[in-house]
Design a protein around this motif. Structure first.
Motif, PDB file in Angstrom:
ATOM      1  N   ARG A 247       0.806  -1.217   0.000  1.00 54.08           N
ATOM      2  CA  ARG A 247       0.000   0.000   0.000  1.00 54.08           C
ATOM      3  C   ARG A 247       0.844   1.275   0.000  1.00 54.08           C
ATOM      4  O   ARG A 247       0.346   2.351  -0.317  1.00 54.08           O
ATOM      5  CB  ARG A 247      -0.929   0.026   1.217  1.00 54.08           C
ATOM      6  N   VAL A 248       2.126   1.157   0.352  1.00 56.57           N
ATOM      7  CA  VAL A 248       2.982   2.341   0.473  1.00 56.57           C
ATOM      8  C   VAL A 248       3.005   3.179  -0.810  1.00 56.57           C
ATOM      9  O   VAL A 248       2.841   4.411  -0.746  1.00 56.57           O
ATOM     10  CB  VAL A 248       4.419   1.928   0.873  1.00 56.57           C
ATOM     11  N   PRO A 249       3.193   2.599  -2.001  1.00 55.80           N
ATOM     12  CA  PRO A 249       3.240   3.432  -3.208  1.00 55.80           C
ATOM     13  C   PRO A 249       1.910   4.088  -3.567  1.00 55.80           C
ATOM     14  O   PRO A 249       1.862   4.912  -4.484  1.00 55.80           O
ATOM     15  CB  PRO A 249       3.645   2.427  -4.309  1.00 55.80           C
ATOM     16  N   PHE A 250       0.813   3.722  -2.853  1.00 55.02           N
ATOM     17  CA  PHE A 250      -0.501   4.256  -3.194  1.00 55.02           C
ATOM     18  C   PHE A 250      -1.102   5.092  -2.061  1.00 55.02           C
ATOM     19  O   PHE A 250      -2.269   5.460  -2.118  1.00 55.02           O
ATOM     20  CB  PHE A 250      -1.448   3.108  -3.552  1.00 55.02           C
ATOM     21  N   GLN A 251      -0.318   5.417  -1.055  1.00 58.20           N
ATOM     22  CA  GLN A 251      -0.799   6.221   0.048  1.00 58.20           C
ATOM     23  C   GLN A 251      -0.852   7.702  -0.335  1.00 58.20           C
ATOM     24  O   GLN A 251      -0.263   8.104  -1.349  1.00 58.20           O
ATOM     25  CB  GLN A 251       0.090   6.000   1.277  1.00 58.20           C
ATOM     26  N   PRO A 252      -1.551   8.542   0.449  1.00 57.68           N
ATOM     27  CA  PRO A 252      -1.730   9.959   0.091  1.00 57.68           C
ATOM     28  C   PRO A 252      -0.428  10.709  -0.179  1.00 57.68           C
ATOM     29  O   PRO A 252      -0.353  11.535  -1.102  1.00 57.68           O
ATOM     30  CB  PRO A 252      -2.467  10.533   1.306  1.00 57.68           C
ATOM     31  N   GLY A 253       0.606  10.456   0.629  1.00 63.26           N
ATOM     32  CA  GLY A 253       1.875  11.152   0.406  1.00 63.26           C
ATOM     33  C   GLY A 253       2.462  10.836  -0.956  1.00 63.26           C
ATOM     34  O   GLY A 253       2.955  11.739  -1.661  1.00 63.26           O
ATOM     35  N   ALA A 254       2.413   9.556  -1.333  1.00 64.08           N
ATOM     36  CA  ALA A 254       2.918   9.159  -2.646  1.00 64.08           C
ATOM     37  C   ALA A 254       2.060   9.747  -3.763  1.00 64.08           C
ATOM     38  O   ALA A 254       2.576  10.173  -4.803  1.00 64.08           O
ATOM     39  CB  ALA A 254       2.952   7.631  -2.753  1.00 64.08           C
ATOM     40  N   GLN A 255       0.735   9.826  -3.532  1.00 61.20           N
ATOM     41  CA  GLN A 255      -0.160  10.386  -4.545  1.00 61.20           C
ATOM     42  C   GLN A 255       0.171  11.853  -4.815  1.00 61.20           C
ATOM     43  O   GLN A 255       0.120  12.322  -5.959  1.00 61.20           O
ATOM     44  CB  GLN A 255      -1.619  10.250  -4.098  1.00 61.20           C
ATOM     45  N   LEU A 256       0.525  12.580  -3.751  1.00 63.20           N
ATOM     46  CA  LEU A 256       0.915  13.980  -3.927  1.00 63.20           C
ATOM     47  C   LEU A 256       2.164  14.091  -4.794  1.00 63.20           C
ATOM     48  O   LEU A 256       2.253  14.963  -5.675  1.00 63.20           O
ATOM     49  CB  LEU A 256       1.156  14.616  -2.562  1.00 63.20           C
ATOM     50  N   LEU A 257       3.117  13.203  -4.578  1.00 59.58           N
ATOM     51  CA  LEU A 257       4.330  13.209  -5.398  1.00 59.58           C
ATOM     52  C   LEU A 257       4.009  12.903  -6.856  1.00 59.58           C
ATOM     53  O   LEU A 257       4.562  13.529  -7.765  1.00 59.58           O
ATOM     54  CB  LEU A 257       5.327  12.188  -4.842  1.00 59.58           C
ATOM     55  N   TYR A 258       3.120  11.932  -7.080  1.00 57.62           N
ATOM     56  CA  TYR A 258       2.744  11.594  -8.464  1.00 57.62           C
ATOM     57  C   TYR A 258       2.098  12.799  -9.155  1.00 57.62           C
ATOM     58  O   TYR A 258       2.375  13.086 -10.327  1.00 57.62           O
ATOM     59  CB  TYR A 258       1.769  10.419  -8.489  1.00 57.62           C
ATOM     60  N   GLY A 259       1.218  13.490  -8.433  1.00 55.14           N
ATOM     61  CA  GLY A 259       0.553  14.646  -9.024  1.00 55.14           C
ATOM     62  C   GLY A 259       1.533  15.747  -9.385  1.00 55.14           C
ATOM     63  O   GLY A 259       1.457  16.342 -10.471  1.00 55.14           O
ATOM     64  N   CYS A 260       2.462  16.051  -8.468  1.00 56.91           N
ATOM     65  CA  CYS A 260       3.473  17.080  -8.749  1.00 56.91           C
ATOM     66  C   CYS A 260       4.365  16.667  -9.906  1.00 56.91           C
ATOM     67  O   CYS A 260       4.691  17.488 -10.783  1.00 56.91           O
ATOM     68  CB  CYS A 260       4.314  17.334  -7.499  1.00 56.91           C
ATOM     69  N   ALA A 261       4.762  15.392  -9.936  1.00 57.36           N
ATOM     70  CA  ALA A 261       5.622  14.905 -11.018  1.00 57.36           C
ATOM     71  C   ALA A 261       4.911  14.997 -12.356  1.00 57.36           C
ATOM     72  O   ALA A 261       5.504  15.409 -13.362  1.00 57.36           O
ATOM     73  CB  ALA A 261       6.043  13.461 -10.732  1.00 57.36           C
ATOM     74  N   ALA A 262       3.627  14.634 -12.391  1.00 60.61           N
ATOM     75  CA  ALA A 262       2.869  14.697 -13.643  1.00 60.61           C
ATOM     76  C   ALA A 262       2.789  16.129 -14.157  1.00 60.61           C
ATOM     77  O   ALA A 262       2.950  16.380 -15.360  1.00 60.61           O
ATOM     78  CB  ALA A 262       1.468  14.120 -13.438  1.00 60.61           C
TER      79      ALA A 262
END
Length: 282
Positions: A247-262
């Motif tokens: 679940r670690v790669p799909f937690q809120p903190g990781a989601q924020l990183l994905y959004g910024c990276a995108a």
């Protein structure tokens, strides 16, 4: 271009022909767009230079036949008519509907992967990560099969149109991304997971796709898609191992990183859009 007057006061006749080194660079795709368009225009009116351009007769005939079969249909396909009704210009709608990646084989593969993920997750909760990890990879596979002479039967002919190059790649990538997102979005509510977790593939997919296009400014599209997909899978494995769970790669903190990276990668793609897919020739 040098010209001279013919005897009798007739109109000037063109006596300039494309030098060998310029023609070689044109055939290799090394000319900038302005010079390439100039050479194109000259070839259209000079049979001498046109005869100097090498080509294979069988290849040319088969290419025209493929173009007629794929894009020269007398009536628009249902998908093309739907896109036109949605406001998409006719020529763009046809280019989208003949995108190689949107063929039956790719769509069948995407549906099969998503269906397997949903069914497996409903049988056992341990299979849920399969769906979440696979969903961001599906658009990458489609983009890899959407552009380039190795996968597109009419690539050589489309390369001579105003929609060639970066614009064609972006149009087809958007079409592939949209279809993959719609299919994965329809499958997500069927997962035995909370809404937030079942949609946790969305931002990773956007980031992976943006990364693929950004890499396409330095690599060919298939190589960029393979690299982006490999980095995503490796990142998931490392994060899960280091954090103690999938679940670690799909937690809120990781989601924020994905959004910024995108978002950052999308800006980079826009700024370097003229360099997309340097691995393909014009």
């Amino acid at each position: 271009m040098s010209v001279h007057d013919e005897p009798g006061g007739r109109r000037p006749v063109n006596t300039w022909h494309i030098p060998g080194d310029l023609l070689d660079r044109y055939l290799a795709g090394d000319l900038d767009p302005v010079r390439a368009m100039s050479v194109d225009a000259h070839l259209g009116g000079c049979p001498v230079c046109r005869a100097a351009v090498p080509y294979e007769r069988e290849w040319l005939e088969s290419s025209w036949q493929r173009l007629e079969d794929e894009a020269g249909l007398p009536r628009p396909r249902p998908a093309e008519r739907l896109l036109r009704l949605a406001g998409l210009p006719g020529h763009v709608a046809r280019l989208v509907t003949v995108t190689p990646a949107l063929g039956r084989a790719w769509l069948t593969a995407v549906l099969a992967v998503l269906a397997f993920g949903v069914l497996a997750a409903r049988q056992t909760a341990e299979a849920l990560p399969f769906f979440l990890v696979a969903a961001p990879v599906l658009p990458l596979a489609g983009i890899a099969a959407a552009y380039g002479p190795r996968v597109d039967p009419v690539h050589e002919l489309l390369a001579a149109t105003p929609l060639s190059g970066p614009r064609l790649l972006l149009v087809r990538s958007t079409a592939v991304l949209t279809v993959a997102f719609v299919l994965a979005g329809l499958a997500s509510p069927l997962l035995p997971a909370p809404p937030g977790l079942s949609a946790a593939w969305l931002l990773p997919a956007l980031a992976a796709t943006s990364g693929c296009l950004a890499l396409s400014t330095r690599l060919s599209v298939p190589a960029a898609a393979l690299t982006a997909g490999g980095l995503w899978l490796a990142g998931v494995a490392v994060a899960a191992e280091a954090g103690g769970g999938w679940r670690v790669p799909f937690q809120p903190g990781a989601q924020l990183l994905y959004g910024c990276a995108a978002a950052l990668l999308a800006v980079l793609v826009y700024r370097r859009r003229d360099r997309l897919d340097p691995g393909e020739t014009r």
